[in-house]
Write a protein that holds these residues in place. Structure first.
Motif, PDB file in Angstrom:
ATOM      1  N   VAL A  53       0.816  -1.199   0.032  1.00  0.00           N
ATOM      2  CA  VAL A  53       0.028   0.088  -0.069  1.00  0.00           C
ATOM      3  C   VAL A  53       0.936   1.227  -0.118  1.00  0.00           C
ATOM      4  O   VAL A  53       0.664   2.252  -0.846  1.00  0.00           O
ATOM      5  N   VAL A  54       1.565   1.298   1.001  1.00  0.00           N
ATOM      6  CA  VAL A  54       2.470   2.528   1.174  1.00  0.00           C
ATOM      7  C   VAL A  54       3.765   2.589   0.177  1.00  0.00           C
ATOM      8  O   VAL A  54       4.832   1.851   0.357  1.00  0.00           O
ATOM      9  N   MET A  55       3.690   3.378  -0.932  1.00  0.00           N
ATOM     10  CA  MET A  55       4.583   3.297  -2.140  1.00  0.00           C
ATOM     11  C   MET A  55       4.698   4.850  -2.527  1.00  0.00           C
ATOM     12  O   MET A  55       3.679   5.686  -2.403  1.00  0.00           O
ATOM     13  N   PRO A  56       5.940   5.191  -3.058  1.00  0.00           N
ATOM     14  CA  PRO A  56       5.960   6.687  -3.675  1.00  0.00           C
ATOM     15  C   PRO A  56       4.938   6.800  -4.788  1.00  0.00           C
ATOM     16  O   PRO A  56       4.718   5.672  -5.706  1.00  0.00           O
ATOM     17  N   GLY A  57       4.507   7.796  -5.318  1.00  0.00           N
ATOM     18  CA  GLY A  57       3.397   8.022  -6.362  1.00  0.00           C
ATOM     19  C   GLY A  57       2.191   7.513  -6.066  1.00  0.00           C
ATOM     20  O   GLY A  57       1.624   7.776  -5.226  1.00  0.00           O
ATOM     21  N   LEU A  58       1.979   6.607  -6.978  1.00  0.00           N
ATOM     22  CA  LEU A  58       0.596   6.128  -7.088  1.00  0.00           C
ATOM     23  C   LEU A  58       0.773   4.970  -5.831  1.00  0.00           C
ATOM     24  O   LEU A  58       1.340   4.159  -5.954  1.00  0.00           O
ATOM     25  N   ASN A  59      -0.263   4.905  -4.784  1.00  0.00           N
ATOM     26  CA  ASN A  59       0.035   4.247  -3.546  1.00  0.00           C
ATOM     27  C   ASN A  59      -0.845   3.007  -4.020  1.00  0.00           C
ATOM     28  O   ASN A  59      -1.581   2.618  -5.129  1.00  0.00           O
ATOM     29  N   GLY A  60      -0.822   1.802  -3.201  1.00  0.00           N
ATOM     30  CA  GLY A  60      -1.449   0.500  -3.515  1.00  0.00           C
ATOM     31  C   GLY A  60      -3.012   0.520  -3.782  1.00  0.00           C
ATOM     32  O   GLY A  60      -3.347  -0.144  -4.489  1.00  0.00           O
ATOM     33  N   PHE A  61      -3.590   1.260  -2.872  1.00  0.00           N
ATOM     34  CA  PHE A  61      -5.009   1.379  -2.842  1.00  0.00           C
ATOM     35  C   PHE A  61      -5.369   2.123  -4.343  1.00  0.00           C
ATOM     36  O   PHE A  61      -6.202   1.287  -4.887  1.00  0.00           O
ATOM     37  N   GLN A  62      -4.723   3.091  -4.640  1.00  0.00           N
ATOM     38  CA  GLN A  62      -4.848   3.735  -6.231  1.00  0.00           C
ATOM     39  C   GLN A  62      -4.694   2.738  -7.353  1.00  0.00           C
ATOM     40  O   GLN A  62      -5.389   2.596  -8.192  1.00  0.00           O
ATOM     41  N   ALA A  63      -3.256   1.880  -7.148  1.00  0.00           N
ATOM     42  CA  ALA A  63      -3.224   0.972  -8.222  1.00  0.00           C
ATOM     43  C   ALA A  63      -4.056  -0.246  -8.200  1.00  0.00           C
ATOM     44  O   ALA A  63      -4.445  -0.457  -9.394  1.00  0.00           O
ATOM     45  N   THR A  64      -4.468  -0.551  -7.036  1.00  0.00           N
ATOM     46  CA  THR A  64      -5.466  -1.674  -7.061  1.00  0.00           C
ATOM     47  C   THR A  64      -6.855  -1.338  -7.929  1.00  0.00           C
ATOM     48  O   THR A  64      -7.368  -1.958  -8.511  1.00  0.00           O
ATOM     49  N   ARG A  65      -7.149   0.063  -7.570  1.00  0.00           N
ATOM     50  CA  ARG A  65      -8.347   0.321  -8.101  1.00  0.00           C
ATOM     51  C   ARG A  65      -8.189   0.419  -9.626  1.00  0.00           C
ATOM     52  O   ARG A  65      -9.228  -0.056 -10.257  1.00  0.00           O
ATOM     53  N   LYS A  66      -7.276   1.086  -9.884  1.00  0.00           N
ATOM     54  CA  LYS A  66      -6.943   1.008 -11.419  1.00  0.00           C
ATOM     55  C   LYS A  66      -7.003  -0.418 -12.072  1.00  0.00           C
ATOM     56  O   LYS A  66      -7.544  -0.577 -13.269  1.00  0.00           O
ATOM     57  N   LEU A  67      -6.168  -1.266 -11.579  1.00  0.00           N
ATOM     58  CA  LEU A  67      -6.306  -2.803 -11.972  1.00  0.00           C
ATOM     59  C   LEU A  67      -7.527  -3.534 -12.034  1.00  0.00           C
ATOM     60  O   LEU A  67      -8.085  -4.016 -13.151  1.00  0.00           O
ATOM     61  N   SER A  68      -8.366  -3.307 -10.942  1.00  0.00           N
ATOM     62  CA  SER A  68      -9.552  -3.921 -10.963  1.00  0.00           C
ATOM     63  C   SER A  68     -10.820  -3.143 -11.774  1.00  0.00           C
ATOM     64  O   SER A  68     -11.763  -4.028 -12.142  1.00  0.00           O
ATOM     65  N   ARG A  69     -10.541  -1.928 -12.237  1.00  0.00           N
ATOM     66  CA  ARG A  69     -11.601  -1.280 -13.074  1.00  0.00           C
ATOM     67  C   ARG A  69     -11.173  -1.294 -14.692  1.00  0.00           C
ATOM     68  O   ARG A  69     -12.006  -0.956 -15.511  1.00  0.00           O
ATOM     69  N   ASP A  70      -9.930  -1.664 -14.788  1.00  0.00           N
ATOM     70  CA  ASP A  70      -9.402  -1.649 -16.242  1.00  0.00           C
ATOM     71  C   ASP A  70      -9.833  -3.069 -16.979  1.00  0.00           C
ATOM     72  O   ASP A  70      -9.525  -4.158 -16.397  1.00  0.00           O
TER      73      ASP A  70
END
Length: 120
Positions: A53-70
Motif C-alpha cells: 500500500v505505502v509506496m511513492p507516487g501511486l499508492n497500492g489502493f490507487q493502483a489496485t483500483r486502476k487494475l480492478s476497473r481496467d
C-alpha cells in the motif's frame, strides 16, 4: 506454477516475498511502485498481483483500483500485502477491488494458502 507480480518499494520485501514464492514453485515479477506495477500487469498478465500500500507516487489502493476497473487487467486477482493493519485499511483495500488482504510480516504458509485460493 503461477506467475506472480510483486509490487513493493522495499527491496527487502521483494526479496523475502520472492523467496517464499520461488520456494513454492512460482515465477515472480517485480515492480517498485504503483505505476510500474500497473504497466507490468498489463504487459506480463500475471496470475496474481501482490500489492503493497505505502509506496511513492501511486499508492497500492490507487493502483489496485486502476487494475480492478481496467478491462485489460480486471481478471487478475490482487492480494494486498501491507503493514497497514487497521480494519478500515482492510475494508478500503477490498473496496478498491483487492481479493484478499494480508498484514506484514506475512507468514509464508498463509501467503501460499491465500494465493492458492485465488488461483482455484
Amino acid at each position: 506454477m503461477a506467475k506472480i507480480l510483486i509490487v513493493d518499494d522495499s527491496p527487502t520485501e521483494l526479496h523475502v516475498l520472492g523467496k517464499i514464492l520461488h520456494h513454492a514453485g512460482h515465477e515472480t515479477l517485480t515492480a517498485n511502485d504503483g505505476e510500474s506495477g500497473i504497466a507490468a500487469a498489463k504487459a506480463q498478465k500475471p496470475d496474481v498481483v501482490l500489492m503493497d500500500v505505502v509506496m511513492p507516487g501511486l499508492n497500492g489502493f490507487q493502483a489496485t483500483r486502476k487494475l480492478s476497473r481496467d478491462p485489460e487487467t480486471q481478471q487478475i486477482p490482487v492480494l494486498m500485502v501491507t503493514t497497514k493493519d487497521q480494519d478500515t485499511d482492510r475494508e478500503w483495500g477490498l473496496r478498491q477491488g483487492a481479493k484478499g488482504y494480508l498484514v506484514k510480516p506475512v507468514d509464508g504458509h498463509e501467503l501460499i494458502h491465500k494465493i492458492n485460493e485465488l488461483l482455484a
